[in-house]
Design an enzyme around this catalytic site. Structure first.
Site, PDB file in Angstrom:
ATOM      1  N   ARG A 230       0.774  -1.351   0.115  1.00 24.03           N
ATOM      2  CA  ARG A 230      -0.095   0.015  -0.175  1.00 24.03           C
ATOM      3  C   ARG A 230       0.842   1.184  -0.137  1.00 24.03           C
ATOM      4  O   ARG A 230       0.484   2.368   0.884  1.00 24.03           O
ATOM      5  CB  ARG A 230      -0.844  -0.052   1.249  1.00 24.03           C
ATOM      6  CG  ARG A 230      -1.850  -1.315   1.241  1.00 24.03           C
ATOM      7  CD  ARG A 230      -2.688  -1.560   0.357  1.00 24.03           C
ATOM      8  NE  ARG A 230      -3.050  -2.913   0.486  1.00 24.03           N
ATOM      9  CZ  ARG A 230      -3.715  -3.788  -0.350  1.00 24.03           C
ATOM     10  NH1 ARG A 230      -3.994  -3.523  -1.455  1.00 24.03           N
ATOM     11  NH2 ARG A 230      -4.454  -4.793   0.020  1.00 24.03           N
TER      12      ARG A 230
ATOM     13  N   ASN B 254       2.855  -7.077   8.103  1.00 18.20           N
ATOM     14  CA  ASN B 254       3.064  -8.309   7.585  1.00 18.20           C
ATOM     15  C   ASN B 254       4.441  -8.872   7.754  1.00 18.20           C
ATOM     16  O   ASN B 254       5.017  -8.557   6.642  1.00 18.20           O
ATOM     17  CB  ASN B 254       2.464  -8.492   6.324  1.00 18.20           C
ATOM     18  CG  ASN B 254       0.909  -8.145   6.035  1.00 18.20           C
ATOM     19  OD1 ASN B 254       0.315  -8.680   7.157  1.00 18.20           O
ATOM     20  ND2 ASN B 254       0.393  -7.492   5.394  1.00 18.20           N
TER      21      ASN B 254
ATOM     22  N   GLU C 109      -5.771 -11.772   8.991  1.00 22.06           N
ATOM     23  CA  GLU C 109      -5.443 -11.784   7.345  1.00 22.06           C
ATOM     24  C   GLU C 109      -4.103 -12.772   7.367  1.00 22.06           C
ATOM     25  O   GLU C 109      -3.197 -12.608   6.444  1.00 22.06           O
ATOM     26  CB  GLU C 109      -4.823 -10.432   6.816  1.00 22.06           C
ATOM     27  CG  GLU C 109      -6.101  -9.609   7.044  1.00 22.06           C
ATOM     28  CD  GLU C 109      -6.014  -7.934   6.321  1.00 22.06           C
ATOM     29  OE1 GLU C 109      -4.878  -7.726   6.321  1.00 22.06           O
ATOM     30  OE2 GLU C 109      -6.641  -7.511   6.086  1.00 22.06           O
TER      31      GLU C 109
ATOM     32  N   ARG D  51      -1.801  -4.945  17.616  1.00 21.60           N
ATOM     33  CA  ARG D  51      -2.809  -4.225  16.812  1.00 21.60           C
ATOM     34  C   ARG D  51      -4.119  -4.982  17.152  1.00 21.60           C
ATOM     35  O   ARG D  51      -4.259  -6.214  17.335  1.00 21.60           O
ATOM     36  CB  ARG D  51      -2.501  -4.581  15.360  1.00 21.60           C
ATOM     37  CG  ARG D  51      -1.221  -3.738  14.787  1.00 21.60           C
ATOM     38  CD  ARG D  51      -0.903  -3.797  13.448  1.00 21.60           C
ATOM     39  NE  ARG D  51      -1.672  -3.091  12.753  1.00 21.60           N
ATOM     40  CZ  ARG D  51      -2.180  -3.128  11.444  1.00 21.60           C
ATOM     41  NH1 ARG D  51      -2.273  -4.322  10.918  1.00 21.60           N
ATOM     42  NH2 ARG D  51      -2.840  -2.310  10.747  1.00 21.60           N
TER      43      ARG D  51
ATOM     44  N   ARG E 164     -17.896  -8.260  10.336  1.00 21.07           N
ATOM     45  CA  ARG E 164     -16.600  -7.818  10.617  1.00 21.07           C
ATOM     46  C   ARG E 164     -16.488  -6.952  11.380  1.00 21.07           C
ATOM     47  O   ARG E 164     -15.363  -6.775  12.243  1.00 21.07           O
ATOM     48  CB  ARG E 164     -15.991  -7.566   9.010  1.00 21.07           C
ATOM     49  CG  ARG E 164     -14.518  -7.037   9.260  1.00 21.07           C
ATOM     50  CD  ARG E 164     -13.773  -6.995   8.083  1.00 21.07           C
ATOM     51  NE  ARG E 164     -12.540  -6.440   7.943  1.00 21.07           N
ATOM     52  CZ  ARG E 164     -11.605  -6.012   6.943  1.00 21.07           C
ATOM     53  NH1 ARG E 164     -12.195  -6.477   5.846  1.00 21.07           N
ATOM     54  NH2 ARG E 164     -10.766  -5.382   7.149  1.00 21.07           N
TER      55      ARG E 164
ATOM     56  N   LYS F 192      -7.190   0.716  14.866  1.00 24.03           N
ATOM     57  CA  LYS F 192      -7.689   1.469  13.542  1.00 24.03           C
ATOM     58  C   LYS F 192      -8.882   2.346  13.983  1.00 24.03           C
ATOM     59  O   LYS F 192      -9.603   1.883  14.702  1.00 24.03           O
ATOM     60  CB  LYS F 192      -8.059   0.569  12.449  1.00 24.03           C
ATOM     61  CG  LYS F 192      -6.827  -0.155  11.567  1.00 24.03           C
ATOM     62  CD  LYS F 192      -7.031  -0.839  10.266  1.00 24.03           C
ATOM     63  CE  LYS F 192      -5.933  -1.614   9.880  1.00 24.03           C
ATOM     64  NZ  LYS F 192      -5.791  -2.013   8.462  1.00 24.03           N
TER      65      LYS F 192
ATOM     66  N   ASP G 214     -11.703  -0.725   7.796  1.00 19.62           N
ATOM     67  CA  ASP G 214     -10.309  -0.717   7.375  1.00 19.62           C
ATOM     68  C   ASP G 214     -10.289   0.681   6.536  1.00 19.62           C
ATOM     69  O   ASP G 214     -10.151   0.562   5.125  1.00 19.62           O
ATOM     70  CB  ASP G 214     -10.051  -1.795   6.453  1.00 19.62           C
ATOM     71  CG  ASP G 214      -8.560  -2.000   6.022  1.00 19.62           C
ATOM     72  OD1 ASP G 214      -7.710  -1.432   6.691  1.00 19.62           O
ATOM     73  OD2 ASP G 214      -8.454  -2.854   5.014  1.00 19.62           O
TER      74      ASP G 214
ATOM     75  N   GLU H 249      -4.736   4.450   1.018  1.00 18.56           N
ATOM     76  CA  GLU H 249      -5.043   2.876   0.342  1.00 18.56           C
ATOM     77  C   GLU H 249      -6.396   3.289  -0.222  1.00 18.56           C
ATOM     78  O   GLU H 249      -6.514   2.637  -1.382  1.00 18.56           O
ATOM     79  CB  GLU H 249      -4.932   1.955   1.502  1.00 18.56           C
ATOM     80  CG  GLU H 249      -5.479   0.803   1.017  1.00 18.56           C
ATOM     81  CD  GLU H 249      -5.474  -0.302   1.934  1.00 18.56           C
ATOM     82  OE1 GLU H 249      -4.775  -0.108   3.066  1.00 18.56           O
ATOM     83  OE2 GLU H 249      -5.758  -1.269   1.389  1.00 18.56           O
TER      84      GLU H 249
END
Ligand code: GCV
Length: 897
Positions: free
Chosen positions: A240, A282, A363, A396, A413, A437, A442, A470
């Site tokens: 991103r 990630n 994820e 997170r 979600r 977040k 998202d 993003e």
């Protein structure tokens, strides 16, 4: 005389600062006071020929010269030097001569008491900024001179230098004050620590750059965590990231040249940011390999002089991947011992290491659920290892199942953050911070605030905001995010039935938590200007400003950014502020209004429209549209119960259709298309109107920008203009896709007859084609009539049409698809005469290569001032290149006003 004027305005490139012994670069000059001069800036002739005592004479002469010259100087056209954007808002552009004179009481001496690398940066920066903006040479002195002077240091150091100074300085902050002593004025910049000195210096320079009088100021940061996250991979790509490759990594290693890292540290420090996580959440499984730690230490070294502490994202399975243990179960003693030893090793290499960011059970990342353990157990084992070194864990809150069951009407979600963390509140070690977040999904263009933020009352938390765009146009569209963040931070969650605005919760004030803060996912890259769109830098700047002080206003932030970035010309300031301030609202209008989300292709690159991609899959970004209505029913009464996660007072507002704000309507409720909004419009008519209004507003950006031609340097002017022109075209793709899709699903036509009716458009199937063949575009709504033509041969293909327009001046626009697999050529010919040509290899759309004609690759080429008469023939010739079949959607011919 004119030559002299030039010399007192040294260019920034000349403003280099060198350390030296006694001032020697000035020929036979001597320092009459005998102070050791340790900072020397290449001086102007005017200053060079004067001892400090003679400086005032020089200034008086200058003033006289100015009084003669003032009128003629003021009438000179502005000299706009070419810029790249590399300096961001730290340009320190030379101020106009008459403004420089306003600062002529400013001291010429600097006593910098501290010796740390950060304190040295502060001193050097002050000298650099003043020299560049005012042509002023600061002379460094090790003791207080019998002259006006800047004093820079910690309170202890300042008191030692000047016992008369009495101010108190907040921890982590600074105080700037003027003290009169021994018949002189001392301008004291005192930092609570050396970082505070740096922040104080940047604030002083910010005031000068805005041509403001220097006023006493005392400030402290809102909270201790003020970090950026970078989602950089070791191979040099950035997840991103929309501005080139990583400034940190290349080909599996830390780059050998880290000067951009150091420059990044300077930008971060200038807005009060104090930490940077340099690798993707990630995380590479080998981040903690011993060889990698040695390399990573070099990044920490580059940041250190700017008071920015490095942190790392780590994978929870590191004990297995790096330590070769048989498990990463957080309750296994071997695992705890491994983390302890690994952290010790890390601190040996990086003594000021800040801590870890952890993404787990999310994820596809492994997490504690593998062993039936909780996020608290996972975070705590790492936190205990970091504790002796004062390191922190940012765990997170973005933990969710991306294999949700679409057929389960209760699945949601948005519930995940609260469901996973609420029960763990109070079970985390004190050095764990939950990084949440701002919204429950998202980073969509509009989401409500995550209910988890009100639910954590015994745990520190940091809000995660996304600077990299993003879901908001990927730095091809201008979207100034500060208004969105202000809206988020001002949201009063009414926890415990009292006022608990998000800003106060994350600052740790509402629930007395020690470690709150702000994390911004920045993803700057090697693009010279850091974020690709010159306007996007306002988001990095604004994030830092809000992290320092969430009370700052949108207007204040953008005004300062604009002045620092483009100068103080009132017209420039007015136009740029106006463009930026409304841009989030405009983007929301032409993408996804009423809280529906971004409507982008969520299983692809998150850029262009791709409406139904959100539905019928496990990702849970659903809006559950059917032919009657649209929106997730998240009510407690009939829906997923998500609304019940908010404190009762706010839940009540969201639960009822009567009180739920329109801006969040489709996030909270499933609503019929003909539902009447507060505006008096039906839902579907609002969608049509908002998209037309938004696209029309985006079309004003380029013409408004034109009015600044000559007032901004050409490279930045042209770069921004190209982006605005592109955005105007892409906003139309969004408008047409979303409105056509709503008209199709609802069966309710646009009252104003715009949707699906494009009288100036010539569809490809009504043109005469040679070589071009028709293909269906997926999703259908991203091309006019759902179709395009492609040229699948090596020779050029053509489309021809007789225009039959009344005589006049027209704009001709060609909607084509820039796939970026190759560089197809296009030519427009009028009556067989060349009219325009272009190559589809723009670096603008999309940010990533996408080999399909769709809403991400759709691009508009426009040629204006074309004189047409009845019977003219227009031909478009497309020449394919390397798998890019010169695709075309339509041609539009518009009469010019
Ligand atoms: C780094 C979204 C993004 C991912 C990102 C993830 C996260 O899903 O699309 O690219 O992964 O958020 O924040 O972890």
């Amino acid at each position: 005389m004119v030559v002299r004027t030039e010399k007192i305005r040294p260019s920034q490139a000349d403003g280099t600062i060198t350390k030296s012994g006694p001032f020697s670069g000035a020929g036979n000059d001597t320092d009459m006071l005998g102070h050791k001069v340790i900072l020397r800036i290449r001086a102007t002739n005017l200053h060079r020929n004067k001892s400090p005592a003679n400086g005032k004479i020089a200034r008086m002469r200058l003033r006289t010269a100015v009084s003669f010259l003032a009128l003629s100087l003021l009438s000179l056209a502005p000299c706009v030097r070419a810029e790249t954007g590399e300096e961001g808002w730290l340009r320190y552009a030379p101020l106009p001569l008459q403004t420089q004179l306003q600062y002529n009481t400013m001291p010429h001496y600097l006593v910098a008491a501290g010796h740390s690398a950060v304190a040295e940066s502060a001193a050097t920066e002050l000298a650099r900024g003043l020299h560049s903006m005012l042509g002023e040479t600061l002379r460094a002195s090790s003791s207080v001179p019998p002259e006006d002077a800047f004093l820079l240091g910690t309170p202890l150091e300042i008191r030692h230098l000047l016992p008369a100074w009495k101010a108190t300085v907040p921890a982590g902050g600074f105080s700037f004050s003027q003290v009169a002593a021994h018949g002189h004025h001392y301008w004291v910049i005192a930092g609570g620590d050396d970082r505070g000195e740096l922040y104080g210096v940047f604030r002083v320079l910010e005031q000068v750059a805005q041509q403001m009088p220097l006023t006493p100021d005392t400030e402290s940061p809102s909270s201790p965590i003020r970090w950026v996250n970078q989602w950089d991979n070791f191979d040099g790509t950035i997840e991103r990231g929309y501005a080139g490759r990583s400034i940190f990594f290349d080909n599996g290693q830390v780059r050998s040249d880290l000067h951009r890292v150091s420059e990044y540290g300077r930008l971060l420090a200038s807005v009060g940011l104090n930490g940077a996580t340099v690798n993707n959440v990630n995380a590479n499984l080998h981040t903690l390999d011993p060889e990698m730690i040695v390399e990573l230490a070099r990044i920490a070294d580059a940041f250190r002089p700017w008071g920015v502490r490095m942190s790392l994202s780590v994978d929870l399975s590191s004990p297995q991947a790096v330590g070769h243990l048989g498990t990463f179960d957080p309750l296994d003693p071997q695992v705890a011992a491994w983390w302890k030893e690994k952290v010790n090793e890390l601190y040996r290499a990086i003594p000021d290491f800040a801590g870890f960011v952890i993404k787990a059970d999310s994820e596809g990342r492994p997490g504690p659920s593998k062993y039936g353990r909780t996020p608290a157990q996972a975070a705590n084992v790492v936190a205990r290892a970091l504790k002796p070194h004062s390191g922190v864990v940012l765990y997170r809150g973005f933990v969710y199942n991306n294999h949700l069951d679409w057929n389960n009407l209760k699945a949601d979600r948005a519930r995940a953050g609260y469901d996973n963390f609420r029960a763990l509140d109070g079970k985390f070690e004190p050095n764990v911070v939950i990084q949440v977040k701002h919204g429950p999904i998202d980073f969509q263009v509009r989401e409500p605030v995550s209910p988890l933020i009100a639910a954590l009352r015994h745990t520190s938390q940091a809000i995660e905001l996304q600077i990299t765009q993003e879901y908001t146009g990927q730095q091809r569209h201008m979207v100034f995010l500060v208004p969105m963040w202000k809206w988020v931070l001002n949201t009063d969650l009414r926890a415990q039935n009292r006022s608990t605005p998000v800003s106060e919760i994350v600052e740790g004030k509402s629930f007395h938590q020690p470690l709150g803060g702000f994390v911004g996912v920045a993803n700057v890259g090697l693009d010279t200007n850091w974020l690709h769109h010159p306007m996007a830098m306002a988001n990095l700047y604004g994030f830092g400003k809000l992290a320092w002080n969430p009370e700052l206003t949108t207007e204040g932030i953008i005004d300062t950014w604009t002045r620092l970035t483009f100068g103080n010309n009132p017209k420039v300031v007015d136009v740029v502020n106006g463009l930026q301030t409304n841009s989030w609202r405009v983007y929301e209008q032409y993408t996804g209004p009423l809280g529906i989300g971004g409507l982008t292709n969520i299983i692809s690159i998150h850029y262009g429209p791709g409406i139904e991609s959100a539905e019928r899959n496990g990702w849970g970004q659903w809006f559950r549209a059917d032919k009657h209505g649209i929106g997730m029913d998240r009510t407690v009464a009939t829906g997923t119960g998500y609304i019940g996660q908010y404190p009762p007072q706010l839940a009540k507002v969201y639960e009822s259709l009567d009180t739920c704000p329109d801006s969040l309507l489709l996030f909270m409720h499933h609503v019929p298309y003909n539902y009447m909004l507060r505006s008096g419009k039906t839902l579907v008519q609002h969608v049509y109107d908002a998209h037309y209004e938004g696209a029309a507003a985006a079309a004003t950006y380029a013409p408004r920008w034109h009015t600044l031609h000559g007032l901004i340097d050409d490279p930045r002017y042209e770069e921004t203009l190209a982006l605005f022109e592109y955005e105007a075209g892409h906003a139309v793709v969004w408008r047409d896709a979303v409105t056509a899709w709503f008209q199709n699903i609802s069966g309710i036509p646009d009252k104003l007859g715009r949707v699906g009716q494009y009288p100036d458009r010539i569809e490809t199937d009504s043109m005469q084609a040679d070589g071009y063949t028709t293909v269906a575009v997926t999703p259908w709504e991203t091309a006019s009539a759902g179709k395009a033509v492609v040229c699948n041969r090596s020779a050029p293909c053509t489309l021809s049409t007789k225009l039959g327009r009344p005589a006049g001046v027209y704009t001709i626009a060609v909607r084509y698809f820039d796939l970026r697999t190759g560089a197809a050529h296009y030519e427009l010919l009028l009556n067989n005469q060349p009219l325009a040509h272009w190559v589809a290899n723009a670096t603008l759309p999309p940010a990533a290569v996408d080999a399909h004609p769709n809403g991400s690759t759709s691009t508009l080429f426009t040629v204006s001032d074309v004189h047409l008469k009845p019977g003219d023939t227009l031909m478009l010739r497309g020449t394919p290149n390397q798998g890019e079949p010169a695709p075309v959607d339509y041609i539009e011919v518009n009469k010019q006003q």
